[in-house]
Design a protein around this motif. Structure first.
Motif, PDB file in Angstrom:
ATOM      1  N   LEU A  41       0.857  -1.183   0.000  1.00 46.76           N
ATOM      2  CA  LEU A  41       0.000   0.000   0.000  1.00 46.76           C
ATOM      3  C   LEU A  41       0.891   1.229   0.000  1.00 46.76           C
ATOM      4  CD1 LEU A  41      -2.686  -0.993   2.683  1.00 46.76           C
ATOM      5  CD2 LEU A  41      -2.669  -1.474   0.223  1.00 46.76           C
ATOM      6  N   ARG A  42       0.792   2.011  -1.073  1.00 48.17           N
ATOM      7  CA  ARG A  42       1.614   3.220  -1.194  1.00 48.17           C
ATOM      8  C   ARG A  42       3.095   2.916  -0.975  1.00 48.17           C
ATOM      9  NH1 ARG A  42      -1.463   7.406  -3.492  1.00 48.17           N
ATOM     10  NH2 ARG A  42      -3.424   7.676  -2.368  1.00 48.17           N
ATOM     11  N   GLY A  43       3.515   1.735  -1.376  1.00 48.31           N
ATOM     12  CA  GLY A  43       4.917   1.347  -1.261  1.00 48.31           C
ATOM     13  C   GLY A  43       5.265   0.590  -0.002  1.00 48.31           C
ATOM     14  N   GLY A  54      -2.352   1.544  12.563  1.00 42.99           N
ATOM     15  CA  GLY A  54      -3.772   1.440  12.864  1.00 42.99           C
ATOM     16  C   GLY A  54      -4.648   1.692  11.648  1.00 42.99           C
ATOM     17  N   PHE A  55      -5.942   1.432  11.817  1.00 41.34           N
ATOM     18  CA  PHE A  55      -6.880   1.594  10.708  1.00 41.34           C
ATOM     19  C   PHE A  55      -7.004   3.053  10.298  1.00 41.34           C
ATOM     20  CE2 PHE A  55     -11.413   1.729   9.134  1.00 41.34           C
ATOM     21  CZ  PHE A  55     -11.134   1.118   7.921  1.00 41.34           C
ATOM     22  N   VAL A  56      -7.038   3.970  11.265  1.00 39.73           N
ATOM     23  CA  VAL A  56      -7.131   5.397  10.940  1.00 39.73           C
ATOM     24  C   VAL A  56      -5.881   5.848  10.192  1.00 39.73           C
ATOM     25  CG1 VAL A  56      -7.306   7.734  11.905  1.00 39.73           C
ATOM     26  CG2 VAL A  56      -8.709   5.884  12.847  1.00 39.73           C
ATOM     27  N   ASP A  57      -4.718   5.356  10.633  1.00 35.93           N
ATOM     28  CA  ASP A  57      -3.479   5.656   9.902  1.00 35.93           C
ATOM     29  C   ASP A  57      -3.579   5.162   8.460  1.00 35.93           C
ATOM     30  OD1 ASP A  57      -1.405   6.365  12.263  1.00 35.93           O
ATOM     31  OD2 ASP A  57      -2.647   4.681  12.892  1.00 35.93           O
ATOM     32  N   THR A  58      -4.182   4.001   8.279  1.00 33.40           N
ATOM     33  CA  THR A  58      -4.290   3.418   6.946  1.00 33.40           C
ATOM     34  C   THR A  58      -5.254   4.210   6.075  1.00 33.40           C
ATOM     35  OG1 THR A  58      -3.827   1.242   7.901  1.00 33.40           O
ATOM     36  CG2 THR A  58      -4.735   1.278   5.686  1.00 33.40           C
ATOM     37  N   ILE A  59      -6.333   4.728   6.658  1.00 26.09           N
ATOM     38  CA  ILE A  59      -7.230   5.614   5.908  1.00 26.09           C
ATOM     39  C   ILE A  59      -6.445   6.808   5.380  1.00 26.09           C
ATOM     40  CG2 ILE A  59      -9.188   7.204   6.106  1.00 26.09           C
ATOM     41  CD1 ILE A  59     -10.392   5.267   8.172  1.00 26.09           C
ATOM     42  N   TRP A  60      -5.661   7.426   6.259  1.00 29.40           N
ATOM     43  CA  TRP A  60      -4.844   8.576   5.866  1.00 29.40           C
ATOM     44  C   TRP A  60      -3.855   8.175   4.772  1.00 29.40           C
ATOM     45  CZ3 TRP A  60      -4.379  13.460   8.781  1.00 29.40           C
ATOM     46  CH2 TRP A  60      -3.397  14.317   8.269  1.00 29.40           C
ATOM     47  N   LEU A  61      -3.192   7.066   4.955  1.00 33.97           N
ATOM     48  CA  LEU A  61      -2.216   6.596   3.983  1.00 33.97           C
ATOM     49  C   LEU A  61      -2.851   6.400   2.618  1.00 33.97           C
ATOM     50  CD1 LEU A  61       0.593   5.404   3.206  1.00 33.97           C
ATOM     51  CD2 LEU A  61      -0.269   3.190   4.036  1.00 33.97           C
ATOM     52  N   LEU A  63      -5.574   7.712   1.384  1.00 31.35           N
ATOM     53  CA  LEU A  63      -6.095   8.940   0.796  1.00 31.35           C
ATOM     54  C   LEU A  63      -5.015   9.965   0.487  1.00 31.35           C
ATOM     55  CD1 LEU A  63      -9.304   9.529   2.964  1.00 31.35           C
ATOM     56  CD2 LEU A  63      -9.147   8.492   0.698  1.00 31.35           C
ATOM     57  N   ARG A  64      -3.978   9.991   1.318  1.00 29.82           N
ATOM     58  CA  ARG A  64      -3.000  11.077   1.231  1.00 29.82           C
ATOM     59  C   ARG A  64      -1.627  10.657   0.729  1.00 29.82           C
ATOM     60  NH1 ARG A  64      -4.822  15.075   4.798  1.00 29.82           N
ATOM     61  NH2 ARG A  64      -3.080  16.356   4.089  1.00 29.82           N
ATOM     62  N   GLY A  65      -1.352   9.354   0.738  1.00 27.13           N
ATOM     63  CA  GLY A  65      -0.102   8.874   0.174  1.00 27.13           C
ATOM     64  C   GLY A  65       1.016   8.648   1.159  1.00 27.13           C
ATOM     65  N   GLU A  66       0.904   9.197   2.355  1.00 27.96           N
ATOM     66  CA  GLU A  66       1.924   9.020   3.386  1.00 27.96           C
ATOM     67  C   GLU A  66       1.252   8.704   4.713  1.00 27.96           C
ATOM     68  OE1 GLU A  66       5.050   8.834   2.825  1.00 27.96           O
ATOM     69  OE2 GLU A  66       5.111   9.630   0.775  1.00 27.96           O
ATOM     70  N   LEU A  67       2.007   8.154   5.646  1.00 27.35           N
ATOM     71  CA  LEU A  67       1.464   7.893   6.981  1.00 27.35           C
ATOM     72  C   LEU A  67       1.376   9.194   7.764  1.00 27.35           C
ATOM     73  CD1 LEU A  67       3.413   4.623   7.815  1.00 27.35           C
ATOM     74  CD2 LEU A  67       0.919   4.827   7.623  1.00 27.35           C
ATOM     75  N   PRO A  68       0.336   9.356   8.582  1.00 26.95           N
ATOM     76  CA  PRO A  68       0.216  10.563   9.392  1.00 26.95           C
ATOM     77  C   PRO A  68       1.098  10.484  10.629  1.00 26.95           C
ATOM     78  CG  PRO A  68      -1.579   9.085   9.915  1.00 26.95           C
ATOM     79  CD  PRO A  68      -0.782   8.420   8.814  1.00 26.95           C
ATOM     80  N   THR A  69       1.299  11.627  11.261  1.00 22.55           N
ATOM     81  CA  THR A  69       1.902  11.597  12.586  1.00 22.55           C
ATOM     82  C   THR A  69       0.854  11.055  13.555  1.00 22.55           C
ATOM     83  OG1 THR A  69       1.136  13.819  13.191  1.00 22.55           O
ATOM     84  CG2 THR A  69       3.258  13.655  12.009  1.00 22.55           C
ATOM     85  N   ARG A  70       1.283  10.666  14.725  1.00 19.25           N
ATOM     86  CA  ARG A  70       0.321  10.149  15.709  1.00 19.25           C
ATOM     87  C   ARG A  70      -0.695  11.224  16.090  1.00 19.25           C
ATOM     88  NH1 ARG A  70       1.835   5.204  17.320  1.00 19.25           N
ATOM     89  NH2 ARG A  70       4.039   4.598  17.129  1.00 19.25           N
ATOM     90  N   GLN A  72      -1.770  13.762  14.186  1.00 21.10           N
ATOM     91  CA  GLN A  72      -2.710  13.915  13.076  1.00 21.10           C
ATOM     92  C   GLN A  72      -3.737  12.792  13.066  1.00 21.10           C
ATOM     93  OE1 GLN A  72       0.229  13.954   9.962  1.00 21.10           O
ATOM     94  NE2 GLN A  72       0.011  16.154   9.594  1.00 21.10           N
ATOM     95  N   ALA A  73      -3.276  11.572  13.277  1.00 18.48           N
ATOM     96  CA  ALA A  73      -4.182  10.426  13.294  1.00 18.48           C
ATOM     97  C   ALA A  73      -5.181  10.534  14.446  1.00 18.48           C
ATOM     98  CB  ALA A  73      -3.386   9.132  13.407  1.00 18.48           C
ATOM     99  N   ALA A  74      -4.724  11.025  15.592  1.00 23.03           N
ATOM    100  CA  ALA A  74      -5.608  11.152  16.751  1.00 23.03           C
ATOM    101  C   ALA A  74      -6.719  12.162  16.479  1.00 23.03           C
ATOM    102  CB  ALA A  74      -4.804  11.570  17.984  1.00 23.03           C
ATOM    103  N   LEU A  75      -6.390  13.268  15.809  1.00 24.07           N
ATOM    104  CA  LEU A  75      -7.397  14.280  15.510  1.00 24.07           C
ATOM    105  C   LEU A  75      -8.400  13.754  14.474  1.00 24.07           C
ATOM    106  CD1 LEU A  75      -8.177  17.131  16.312  1.00 24.07           C
ATOM    107  CD2 LEU A  75      -6.697  17.999  14.479  1.00 24.07           C
ATOM    108  N   LEU A  76      -7.900  13.059  13.472  1.00 27.85           N
ATOM    109  CA  LEU A  76      -8.796  12.442  12.488  1.00 27.85           C
ATOM    110  C   LEU A  76      -9.703  11.416  13.155  1.00 27.85           C
ATOM    111  CD1 LEU A  76      -9.812  11.820   9.638  1.00 27.85           C
ATOM    112  CD2 LEU A  76      -7.806  10.340   9.327  1.00 27.85           C
TER     113      LEU A  76
END
Length: 291
Positions: A41-43, A54-61, A63-70, A72-76
């Motif tokens: 997934l995205r490399g 985590g699943f929220v991190d994977t949603i970000w990945l 949609l956005r192409g990179e993993l979020p910071t912790r 950023q993921a917490a706010l999402l």
């Protein structure tokens, strides 16, 4: 292909390599790369993501192409949690439950519910993001935030918009999700996770909407999650999509609960309540009618 046609495709006239290149370009994606025994997934190899992301991190990945910071993921995640459910009276949830009582399986019930998450029920978050971005555009090159918010609000009112998306609620005098989410945005702003620009825009729009009103119209969950998604750099289309992802959890839960409860062909109201008929009184069918 024969020697006489130079090895070209007889239908298209193209050389074999050109046909192969076109086939490879037919579906192009930066999202996933799979080969026998390999998924990335995205490399990122899927086996390294499993158990570490985590699943929220994977949603970000995704949609956005990179993993979020912790952070950023917490706010999402907070925004997603706030949007999971709003009771069986919510049209999407009610439709899922009714579909289930009609014998529709889980996938059909969920699809029926998701299909109504359009502009009216499901779209205000996306529309509110567009509203905030409109204010943001007014501020390009400098300008007063309160005046920009006033101009945009007035522009929408002049266009005949009665209810601005993201503000007011037909059920809650004050949406209980507003303040906890805004507090998280303020904390994230203080920590440098987000800029706070759209939190300020959201508050300015709320102020502009309520000028001259004796009874205030507060920001609702769509308005505050729109703040979060804008702060995190999501597009309005992302905003609609992630809301649908969140609400799908509630839809699934209600579908499974209704399956367990049973019931057959339940409508929107109990049979004893019925409905209000507003058509003509009983009348006979005429024996003679004009030709």
């Amino acid at each position: 292909m024969s020697a006489t046609d130079g090895g070209r495709d007889p239908l298209t006239g193209e050389a074999p390599q050109a046909v192969l290149d076109e086939a490879r370009r037919w579906w192009q994606t930066d999202i996933i790369d799979i080969h026998p025994g390999e998924i990335a997934l995205r490399g990122y190899p899927i086996q390294e993501l499993i158990g570490n992301v985590g699943f929220v991190d994977t949603i970000w990945l995704m949609l956005r192409g990179e993993l979020p910071t912790r952070a950023q993921a917490a706010l999402l995640e907070a925004a997603l949690v706030a949007s999971v459910d709003h009771g069986p009276q919510a049209p999407s949830i009610a439709i899922a439950r009714m579909a289930t009582t009609c014998g529709v399986p889980v996938n059909g019930a969920m699809a029926s519910a998701i299909n109504v998450l359009d502009d009216i029920h499901g779209g205000p978050g996306e529309q509110c993001m567009e509203l905030y971005l409109e204010v943001d555009a007014e501020l390009e090159g400098g300008g007063d935030l309160d005046e920009a918010a006033r101009l945009v609000v007035q522009r929408h009112r002049d266009a005949g918009v009665r209810y601005l998306p993201g503000f007011g609620h037909r059920f809650h005098p004050l949406d209980p999700r507003k303040h906890p989410l805004l507090a998280l945005v303020d904390d994230a702003t203080a920590d440098g996770v987000v800029t706070g620009r759209f939190a300020a825009i959201g508050r300015a729009v709320e102020t502009a909407i309520n000028v001259g009103r004796s009874k205030p119209i507060p920001m609702n969950v769509d308005g505050v999650t729109a703040v979060i998604y804008c702060e995190l750099g999501f597009t309005p289309q992302h905003g609609r999509g992630v809301f649908i992802l969140a609400r799908s959890v509630g839809i699934l839960a209600h579908t499974v609960e209704q399956l367990a409860q049973g019931g057959r062909i339940k409508g929107p109201v109990p049979k004893s309540i019925g409905y209000t008929y507003t058509g003509p009184a009983r009348r006979p069918v005429p024996h003679e009618r004009e030709p």
